[in-house]
Design a protein around this motif. Structure first.
Motif, mmCIF file in Angstrom:
data_model
loop_
_atom_site.group_PDB
_atom_site.id
_atom_site.type_symbol
_atom_site.label_atom_id
_atom_site.label_comp_id
_atom_site.label_asym_id
_atom_site.label_seq_id
_atom_site.Cartn_x
_atom_site.Cartn_y
_atom_site.Cartn_z
ATOM 1 N N ARG A 272 -14.061 -0.500 -24.005
ATOM 2 C CA ARG A 272 -13.966 -0.208 -22.577
ATOM 3 C C ARG A 272 -13.927 -1.525 -21.808
ATOM 4 O O ARG A 272 -14.715 -2.433 -22.070
ATOM 5 N N LEU A 273 -13.038 -1.605 -20.838
ATOM 6 C CA LEU A 273 -12.919 -2.809 -20.023
ATOM 7 C C LEU A 273 -14.045 -2.797 -18.996
ATOM 8 O O LEU A 273 -14.084 -1.935 -18.130
ATOM 9 N N VAL A 274 -14.952 -3.768 -19.100
ATOM 10 C CA VAL A 274 -16.150 -3.755 -18.268
ATOM 11 C C VAL A 274 -16.170 -4.855 -17.225
ATOM 12 O O VAL A 274 -17.005 -4.835 -16.319
ATOM 13 N N GLY A 275 -15.281 -5.864 -17.342
ATOM 14 C CA GLY A 275 -15.319 -6.942 -16.381
ATOM 15 C C GLY A 275 -14.198 -7.937 -16.579
ATOM 16 O O GLY A 275 -13.385 -7.830 -17.493
ATOM 17 N N VAL A 276 -14.169 -8.949 -15.690
ATOM 18 C CA VAL A 276 -13.158 -10.008 -15.716
ATOM 19 C C VAL A 276 -13.872 -11.356 -15.637
ATOM 20 O O VAL A 276 -14.704 -11.576 -14.732
ATOM 21 N N VAL A 277 -13.556 -12.255 -16.560
ATOM 22 C CA VAL A 277 -14.160 -13.590 -16.575
ATOM 23 C C VAL A 277 -13.723 -14.360 -15.328
ATOM 24 O O VAL A 277 -12.527 -14.401 -14.994
ATOM 25 N N VAL A 278 -14.696 -14.986 -14.638
ATOM 26 C CA VAL A 278 -14.359 -15.729 -13.418
ATOM 27 C C VAL A 278 -14.947 -17.133 -13.381
ATOM 28 O O VAL A 278 -14.522 -17.959 -12.577
ATOM 29 N N SER A 279 -15.929 -17.427 -14.231
ATOM 30 C CA SER A 279 -16.538 -18.765 -14.181
ATOM 31 C C SER A 279 -17.313 -19.017 -15.460
ATOM 32 O O SER A 279 -17.526 -18.112 -16.274
ATOM 33 N N ASP A 280 -17.730 -20.290 -15.621
ATOM 34 C CA ASP A 280 -18.570 -20.646 -16.758
ATOM 35 C C ASP A 280 -19.949 -21.043 -16.259
ATOM 36 O O ASP A 280 -20.170 -21.205 -15.063
ATOM 37 N N GLY A 281 -20.877 -21.166 -17.184
ATOM 38 C CA GLY A 281 -22.223 -21.609 -16.847
ATOM 39 C C GLY A 281 -22.477 -22.982 -17.431
ATOM 40 O O GLY A 281 -22.954 -23.108 -18.559
ATOM 41 N N ALA A 282 -22.113 -24.020 -16.694
ATOM 42 C CA ALA A 282 -22.176 -25.383 -17.215
ATOM 43 C C ALA A 282 -23.591 -25.801 -17.615
ATOM 44 O O ALA A 282 -23.770 -26.687 -18.450
ATOM 45 N N SER A 283 -24.598 -25.154 -17.047
ATOM 46 C CA SER A 283 -25.982 -25.540 -17.350
ATOM 47 C C SER A 283 -26.465 -25.013 -18.689
ATOM 48 O O SER A 283 -27.588 -25.267 -19.090
ATOM 49 N N HIS A 284 -25.624 -24.251 -19.389
ATOM 50 C CA HIS A 284 -26.029 -23.671 -20.673
ATOM 51 C C HIS A 284 -25.226 -24.259 -21.833
ATOM 52 O O HIS A 284 -24.920 -23.578 -22.800
ATOM 53 N N SER A 285 -24.861 -25.535 -21.729
ATOM 54 C CA SER A 285 -24.186 -26.257 -22.814
ATOM 55 C C SER A 285 -22.943 -25.528 -23.296
ATOM 56 O O SER A 285 -22.695 -25.409 -24.492
ATOM 57 N N GLN A 286 -22.138 -25.029 -22.368
ATOM 58 C CA GLN A 286 -20.853 -24.376 -22.641
ATOM 59 C C GLN A 286 -21.006 -23.051 -23.376
ATOM 60 O O GLN A 286 -20.023 -22.505 -23.876
ATOM 61 N N ARG A 287 -22.198 -22.514 -23.450
ATOM 62 C CA ARG A 287 -22.421 -21.274 -24.189
ATOM 63 C C ARG A 287 -22.273 -20.032 -23.331
ATOM 64 O O ARG A 287 -22.251 -18.921 -23.870
ATOM 65 N N ARG A 288 -22.179 -20.187 -22.019
ATOM 66 C CA ARG A 288 -22.264 -19.020 -21.143
ATOM 67 C C ARG A 288 -21.077 -18.942 -20.192
ATOM 68 O O ARG A 288 -20.661 -19.931 -19.586
ATOM 69 N N LEU A 289 -20.530 -17.725 -20.079
ATOM 70 C CA LEU A 289 -19.496 -17.406 -19.103
ATOM 71 C C LEU A 289 -20.026 -16.314 -18.175
ATOM 72 O O LEU A 289 -21.038 -15.676 -18.465
ATOM 73 N N HIS A 290 -19.314 -16.090 -17.068
ATOM 74 C CA HIS A 290 -19.691 -15.038 -16.129
ATOM 75 C C HIS A 290 -18.478 -14.159 -15.845
ATOM 76 O O HIS A 290 -17.340 -14.640 -15.831
ATOM 77 N N ALA A 291 -18.730 -12.880 -15.612
ATOM 78 C CA ALA A 291 -17.655 -11.923 -15.367
ATOM 79 C C ALA A 291 -18.003 -11.004 -14.204
ATOM 80 O O ALA A 291 -19.165 -10.619 -14.028
ATOM 81 N N VAL A 292 -16.987 -10.664 -13.420
ATOM 82 C CA VAL A 292 -17.150 -9.689 -12.336
ATOM 83 C C VAL A 292 -17.212 -8.289 -12.951
ATOM 84 O O VAL A 292 -16.333 -7.917 -13.731
ATOM 85 N N PRO A 293 -18.235 -7.495 -12.648
ATOM 86 C CA PRO A 293 -18.304 -6.131 -13.182
ATOM 87 C C PRO A 293 -17.155 -5.268 -12.684
ATOM 88 O O PRO A 293 -16.834 -5.259 -11.496
ATOM 89 N N ALA A 294 -16.543 -4.509 -13.582
ATOM 90 C CA ALA A 294 -15.389 -3.678 -13.212
ATOM 91 C C ALA A 294 -15.744 -2.638 -12.159
ATOM 92 O O ALA A 294 -14.944 -2.348 -11.258
ATOM 93 N N HIS A 295 -16.946 -2.062 -12.264
ATOM 94 C CA HIS A 295 -17.269 -0.968 -11.339
ATOM 95 C C HIS A 295 -17.345 -1.442 -9.893
ATOM 96 O O HIS A 295 -17.220 -0.640 -8.967
ATOM 97 N N THR A 296 -17.519 -2.769 -9.668
ATOM 98 C CA THR A 296 -17.645 -3.274 -8.303
ATOM 99 C C THR A 296 -16.307 -3.432 -7.609
ATOM 100 O O THR A 296 -16.260 -3.480 -6.385
ATOM 101 N N PHE A 297 -15.211 -3.531 -8.365
ATOM 102 C CA PHE A 297 -13.908 -3.625 -7.698
ATOM 103 C C PHE A 297 -13.070 -2.357 -7.849
ATOM 104 O O PHE A 297 -12.159 -2.127 -7.071
ATOM 105 N N LEU A 298 -13.391 -1.503 -8.826
ATOM 106 C CA LEU A 298 -12.630 -0.258 -8.980
ATOM 107 C C LEU A 298 -12.853 0.710 -7.821
ATOM 108 O O LEU A 298 -12.058 1.624 -7.612
ATOM 109 N N GLU A 299 -13.933 0.519 -7.075
ATOM 110 C CA GLU A 299 -14.216 1.423 -5.959
ATOM 111 C C GLU A 299 -13.359 1.111 -4.732
ATOM 112 O O GLU A 299 -13.387 1.854 -3.754
ATOM 113 N N ASP A 300 -12.569 0.027 -4.761
ATOM 114 C CA ASP A 300 -11.724 -0.353 -3.630
ATOM 115 C C ASP A 300 -10.550 0.628 -3.510
ATOM 116 O O ASP A 300 -9.732 0.737 -4.435
ATOM 117 N N PRO A 301 -10.421 1.354 -2.396
ATOM 118 C CA PRO A 301 -9.324 2.329 -2.248
ATOM 119 C C PRO A 301 -7.945 1.694 -2.385
ATOM 120 O O PRO A 301 -7.012 2.334 -2.895
#
Length: 544
Positions: A166-195
């Protein structure tokens, strides 16, 4: 050439690409790029050959939602089926997959190799609020670069994130403070509600529905490796002036059980005394003033290693389009079946209600959670679907034995919650939700003897006054929950049934039964097939 960027995206329809908004937005001019070049495909021969085309920005997310949709100037061949949306829930970390073109996978010139994203998505680390992002802890990650301004994950933005197909999100940034181990994604449910987005998706033949809850369990870990190989079609987005861009045993009540008897016509039963009779007036809930200080968001799944949903004979007409097929996909299940389970189905053995509580107006102390307007009904015997588990969880758990005439929240006896096991939850614990913060709860409702339809009310204190709120459905009405005992009870509860109970269950048969095709499952094909209803009752060798 001018300024250029490299990013990733996902083909959600033959002419639609889901990606990150910042990849296609010209900050200097304050608007989206007018011309975007897109390369669609994958070097693996199992996927269609790579093709290049141009695109325009068709939709962009609202502020705080770094997401966009591109419309291609030509049709592309899809590598998989239509996208199925999901929403991570629970407390356990989920396996995720995706594909991207990050800078650390750079080839000769401006070319990029495909990097398969894979790792762990902990639902409690983000995604609970509108502006929060999911946290993606990568299993494989690049070394920390010597230059502080270097971004090894540059180019991964726009990649789609999948949990259990299931598609749950979209990658938008990294977490530089975690030694390149962490990325961040926008949750799908927060933009699918846009008419506006829903209009674009519908125009291109995509079904728009609420993302299904996705929870981690043993089944999820078994299937995680299949997600990217089956469903992910990466692409290279190039912008202009180029943007290259658990039936748990419910042991809380050990008193002797009453014999099982056939249910009469549905009747309403009070839950917890006169104050719990349900809606007494438009501005009250169970006799208490209607409150508005909490936002209650619920998703429903089963708490066990398998999921089963039953329907009454009156609902068979609604199921005819699903049941006329020889096989029914089981993981994920068809959206039409998922909607019917949500609106008409009874979850067998019990239900896990994952409740997200957000404080919106001052601090609130939750004093009680209770089922109200409870109706005890006949077991639904029209049709049953035995599915692989679609989720599970153990968030601030509390148990409700619906076979108890006055079910109250109990502390589980399986060690998943602090406090004396089998005792009243709210006699020993309090839950405080501060304004702007949230709390996740796991409400387990169980039965081994009957079928129940009920609503859920949350009582709380705010400003020295008592209030109560219903969990609401999408239309703003009190949401109805349904659970049922199974004529084929799980082994862990059969010792709680009397011989009379077992004889009575043995006389009950579903008219239609769909179960997992055990011959196809070892090959990774999870589908339901029609089976003999006579083999799904306690009187038939205690069930298969």
């Amino acid at each position: 050439m001018g300024y250029c960027m490299v990013g990733s995206g996902y083909l959600i329809a033959p002419r639609l690409v889901l990606t990150a908004r910042h990849l296609v937005f010209d900050r200097a001019r304050g608007h989206s790029w007018e011309r975007i070049q897109v390369e669609v495909g994958h070097p693996d021969e199992r996927y269609p050959p790579k093709r290049r085309c141009t695109a325009r920005v068709r939709w962009v997310g609202q502020p705080g939602r770094d997401v966009a949709v591109l419309e291609l100037d030509q049709q592309m061949k899809m590598a998989g089926k239509n996208v199925v949306w999901g929403r991570p829930s629970g407390t356990r970390a989920l396996d995720y997959n995706g594909m991207a073109f990050p800078l650390h996978a750079r080839g000769k010139g401006d070319s990029r190799f495909v990097e398969q994203l894979r790792g762990s998505l902990p639902p409690l680390a983000g995604g609970s609020g509108r502006d929060n992002l999911y946290v993606l802890d990568q299993k494989a990650f690049p070394d920390t670069p010597p230059r502080q301004d270097a971004r090894p994950w540059g180019g991964a933005s726009g990649a789609a994130v999948f949990c259990r197909r299931r598609l749950v999100g979209v990658v938008v940034s990294d977490g530089a403070s975690h030694s390149q181990r962490r990325l961040h994604a926008v949750p799908a449910h927060t933009f699918l509600e846009d008419p506006a987005l829903q209009e674009v998706l519908t125009e291109h033949g995509l079904t728009v529905s609420d993302p299904a809850p996705v929870l981690a369990d043993t089944e999820a870990r078994r299937w995680a490796g299949m997600i990217a190989a089956w469903t992910v079609l990466p692409l290279l987005v190039v912008g202009a002036v180029f943007a290259t861009f658990s039936l748990r045993d419910w042991r809380g009540d050990d008193r002797p059980q009453q014999p099982l008897t056939p249910s009469a016509a549905p009747r309403t039963e009070a839950s917890g005394g006169p104050a719990d009779q349900g809606i007494a007036a438009a501005n009250t809930v169970g006799g208490q003033p209607l409150g508005t200080r909490l936002k209650l968001t619920a998703s429903v799944s089963d708490p066990f290693e398998s999921m089963a949903a039953a329907f009454t004979e009156n609902d068979l007409d609604l199921l005819k389009d699903v049941m006329h097929k020889r096989e029914i996909p089981a993981a994920p299940m068809p959206q039409a079946l998922a909607r019917l389970i949500d609106t008409r189905g009874y979850l067998l053995h019990g239900a896990l209600v994952q409740l997200l509580v957000n404080g919106v107006d001052g601090d609130v102390e939750i004093t009680k959670i209770r089922p109200v307007s409870t109706k005890k009904e006949r077991l639904p015997l029209g049709a049953v679907f035995y599915l692989p588990s679609q989720g599970g969880g153990d968030v601030q758990p509390m148990d409700f034995d619906m076979d108890n005439p006055s079910p109250v929240a109990m502390i589980p006896s399986d060690g998943t919650s602090a406090g004396p096991a089998g005792k009243s939850f709210f006699e020993h614990r309090r839950i405080t939700v501060k304004q702007g913060e949230s709390e996740r709860l796991g409400l387990k409702f169980g039965t081994i003897k009957a079928a129940y339809e009920f609503k859920i009310a949350v009582n709380y204190m705010a400003g020295g006054k008592k209030y109560s709120q219903f969990i609401l459905d999408d239309s703003g009405r009190p949401r109805v929950f349904r659970i049922s005992a199974d004529p084929c009870p799980l082994p862990g509860v059969r010792n709680r049934l009397t011989p009379q109970d077992l004889r009575m269950l043995g006389t009950m048969h579903y008219r239609h039964v769909w179960d997992l095709d055990k011959q196809a499952a070892p090959q990774g094909l999870y589908q339901l097939i029609s089976v003999d209803p006579a083999n799904r009752a306690a009187g038939e060798s205690l069930c298969p």
